[in-house]
Write an enzyme that holds these catalytic residues in place. Structure first.
Site, PDB file in Angstrom:
ATOM      1  N   SER A   1      37.881  36.547  36.907  1.00 14.05           N
ATOM      2  CA  SER A   1      38.538  37.809  36.580  1.00 14.05           C
ATOM      3  C   SER A   1      39.161  38.388  37.843  1.00 14.05           C
ATOM      4  O   SER A   1      39.117  37.777  38.911  1.00 14.05           O
ATOM      5  CB  SER A   1      37.527  38.806  35.997  1.00 14.05           C
ATOM      6  OG  SER A   1      36.571  39.173  36.988  1.00 14.05           O
ATOM      7  N   LYS A   2      39.720  39.594  37.721  1.00 12.69           N
ATOM      8  CA  LYS A   2      40.408  40.225  38.850  1.00 12.69           C
ATOM      9  C   LYS A   2      39.482  40.452  40.045  1.00 12.69           C
ATOM     10  O   LYS A   2      39.940  40.510  41.176  1.00 12.69           O
ATOM     11  CB  LYS A   2      41.023  41.556  38.415  1.00 12.69           C
ATOM     12  CG  LYS A   2      42.332  41.397  37.657  1.00 12.69           C
ATOM     13  CD  LYS A   2      42.986  42.752  37.446  1.00 12.69           C
ATOM     14  CE  LYS A   2      44.343  42.589  36.770  1.00 12.69           C
ATOM     15  NZ  LYS A   2      45.025  43.884  36.601  1.00 12.69           N
ATOM     16  N   ARG A   3      38.199  40.580  39.773  1.00 17.94           N
ATOM     17  CA  ARG A   3      37.296  40.825  40.904  1.00 17.94           C
ATOM     18  C   ARG A   3      37.241  39.629  41.849  1.00 17.94           C
ATOM     19  O   ARG A   3      36.789  39.740  42.984  1.00 17.94           O
ATOM     20  CB  ARG A   3      35.891  41.172  40.396  1.00 17.94           C
ATOM     21  CG  ARG A   3      35.138  40.016  39.750  1.00 17.94           C
ATOM     22  CD  ARG A   3      33.708  40.416  39.385  1.00 17.94           C
ATOM     23  NE  ARG A   3      33.002  39.352  38.708  1.00 17.94           N
ATOM     24  CZ  ARG A   3      33.054  39.110  37.417  1.00 17.94           C
ATOM     25  NH1 ARG A   3      33.795  39.884  36.639  1.00 17.94           N
ATOM     26  NH2 ARG A   3      32.386  38.108  36.871  1.00 17.94           N
TER      27      ARG A   3
ATOM     28  N   GLU B   1      49.699  36.986  38.274  1.00  8.12           N
ATOM     29  CA  GLU B   1      49.033  37.530  39.459  1.00  8.12           C
ATOM     30  C   GLU B   1      49.101  36.526  40.611  1.00  8.12           C
ATOM     31  O   GLU B   1      49.306  36.899  41.768  1.00  8.12           O
ATOM     32  CB  GLU B   1      47.584  37.879  39.138  1.00  8.12           C
ATOM     33  CG  GLU B   1      47.434  39.059  38.195  1.00  8.12           C
ATOM     34  CD  GLU B   1      46.010  39.257  37.700  1.00  8.12           C
ATOM     35  OE1 GLU B   1      45.729  40.346  37.182  1.00  8.12           O
ATOM     36  OE2 GLU B   1      45.182  38.322  37.814  1.00  8.12           O
TER      37      GLU B   1
END
Length: 493
Positions: free
Chosen positions: A256-258, A266
């Site tokens: 995920s983005k973390r 992205e």
């Protein structure tokens, strides 16, 4: 279906951004098709009317094209089994559902949401799985069902799941996986909205589009026995199944983005090249030799084996991706890098578009100098920005470290004067001036090279100093060196 004809599909739901796990699944399908001279089909599974959007459809196609995936059949490409969007195939699903009803393989279920909730609650209280088996509706007389429908009673169409025996998924990656039919409920084929469920539409389309191999994420493994039962009831030959494990972050949690980035756009925004992401994702968990890293798409396809794909989740290593990206950046020509650099340098404010266009050959030379030092293309403004503009904003702590030594205080003004009066501004002449002065003062050249580098670039690490100063030009280099010399005089003794 021709057993010798390989046909695979990537069938995303357009409900959000394309995740790298989904891209890897698409890649495996594409590689398998190319390896076997087969067909790669793109099918848009947009039956979730509440969440599917045209923006997501566009983003899906844009991301697949960006990374280098082309589809042989599907939206825009066409093909022998149109349409390739499920919302355009509703009449086909309704007709197939009527066939299953007529054959006694499905039934109209009139259970209300309240009844179903009560059944689930009772099962939880009794600590058992809430497996719905249709109750009175499973064997209801068709005439009675018709009367209820004509009276306007809401209903779903459910599959009559066999209550005995087993359904075995012969998975090409993990081997046979057995499901007890008694643990499968009578699942819905058509919702009360007269639209198909995922399992029904996917199974029907796979058969109608002659898909030979279903290669998808292992989160779909629990759906597969239901789809096998649908295939059998419709009299379809079964495709082969392969369920690809998930892609996890270094902490072994869902990517995920973390973890930095999780979606294709992205990664593009962070400066990764499409060919690098393609290469890395194709290798991820695919069972290639550990010492093999850089391959063209054709080479990856030639080596791809679905039975070598690991049955364990793949761990995404951004450092490895960055390393591969650096290799692909070094393969770009300076001209190609200059084309990419110009708008980024203009946007960063390092130089005007007019200056960059007017002196494009210089930008090409700068990119040739910096190419081996780049890991991601977005590093270009920071890496090349000091080649433009005049004065630099020095870090005060580092400035004092570079210019606070007695030898530098005493010698740097003389170095600036010699640079100003060089007859020719060449790499060789600049180097001779620096090394010659250091030798006269019986010091190693590094004692002048380090502060001079900081003076003309504002950083302690750069490409070769003398090449850098040659590209900076005499005027800019001397101006910055003089500025540093003046600031040096104001340092406390």
């Amino acid at each position: 279906m021709d057993d010798s004809k390989v046909r695979v599909r990537y069938a995303p739901s357009p409900t959000g951004l394309l995740h790298v796990g989904g891209v890897r699944t698409a890649l495996f399908n594409w590689l398998f098709a190319r390896k076997n001279g087969g067909t790669f089909v793109l099918r848009i599974e947009d039956t979730d009317l509440a969440r599917s959007t045209e923006a997501s459809v566009d983003q899906l196609k844009r991301s697949l094209r960006w990374i280098g995936l082309d589809w042989d059949e599907g939206p825009e490409a066409g093909g022998p089994h149109p349409p390739y969007r499920q919302t355009e195939r509703f009449d086909l699903y309704r007709q197939a559902a009527r066939g299953l009803l007529d054959a006694g393989a499905a039934y109209h279920d009139f259970a209300t949401p309240e009844e179903l909730a009560e059944l689930r609650e009772r099962a939880r209280a009794e600590r058992r799985q809430p497996i719905y088996t249709g109750g009175e509706y499973r064997e209801m007389d068709p005439d009675e069902a018709r009367e209820r429908i004509e009276a306007g009673k809401p209903y779903t169409v459910r599959f009559k799941t066999p209550r005995e025996g087993q359904t075995i998924v012969h998975d090409l990656i993990r081997g046979p996986v057995t499901f007890e039919n008694a643990n499968l409920e009578d699942f819905v084929l058509m919702k009360s909205t007269d639209t198909p469920t995922y399992n029904f539409a996917a199974a029907f389309d796979d058969a109608q589009m002659e898909i030979s191999h279903v290669i998808r994420g292992d989160d779909h493994l629990s759906n597969t026995p239901r789809q096998i039962l649908i295939h059998e009831a419709l009299g379809n030959p079964l495709p082969a199944f392969a369920h690809v494990p998930m892609v996890l972050g270094p902490d072994k949690k869902k990517l995920s983005k973390r973890h930095g980035a999780a979606h294709v756009e992205e990664f593009a925004a962070q400066g990764y090249l499409p060919e690098a992401l393609f290469n890395y994702l194709a290798l991820l968990g695919a069972g290639y030799a550990a010492d093999e890293e850089i391959f063209s798409p054709d080479e990856l396809a030639e080596r791809f084996r679905i039975d070598r794909v690991s049955g364990n989740p793949a761990i995404f290593d951004e450092r490895k991706l960055t390393s591969i990206n650096a290799v692909y950046l070094r393969r770009r020509t300076p001209e190609e890098l200059a084309e990419a650099a110009a708008p980024m340098l203009a946007e960063s404010g390092a130089a005007s578009p007019e200056e960059l266009e007017r002196d494009r050959p210089r930008l090409v030379r700068i990119m040739g100098l910096l190419r081996d030092r780049l890991n991601r293309i977005t590093e270009i403004p920071a890496a090349a920005g000091y080649f433009y503009g005049a004065e630099l904003d020095y870090d005060q702590e580092e400035f004092e470290k570079q210019f606070g030594k007695d030898f530098v205080r005493e010698t740097f003004p003389e170095l600036v004067q010699r640079l100003k009066t060089l007859p020719d501004w060449t790499e060789e002449a600049i180097e001779e001036a620096v090394r010659g002065l250091a030798a006269e003062r019986e010091k190693g050249a590094r004692h002048l090279i380090h502060p001079l580098r900081f003076a003309v670039t504002g950083r302690t690490v750069s490409a070769g100093l003398f090449e850098t100063m040659h590209l900076l030009g005499r005027e800019r280099s001397v101006l910055r060196a003089e500025d540093a010399a003046q600031k040096m005089q104001r340092l406390p003794v």
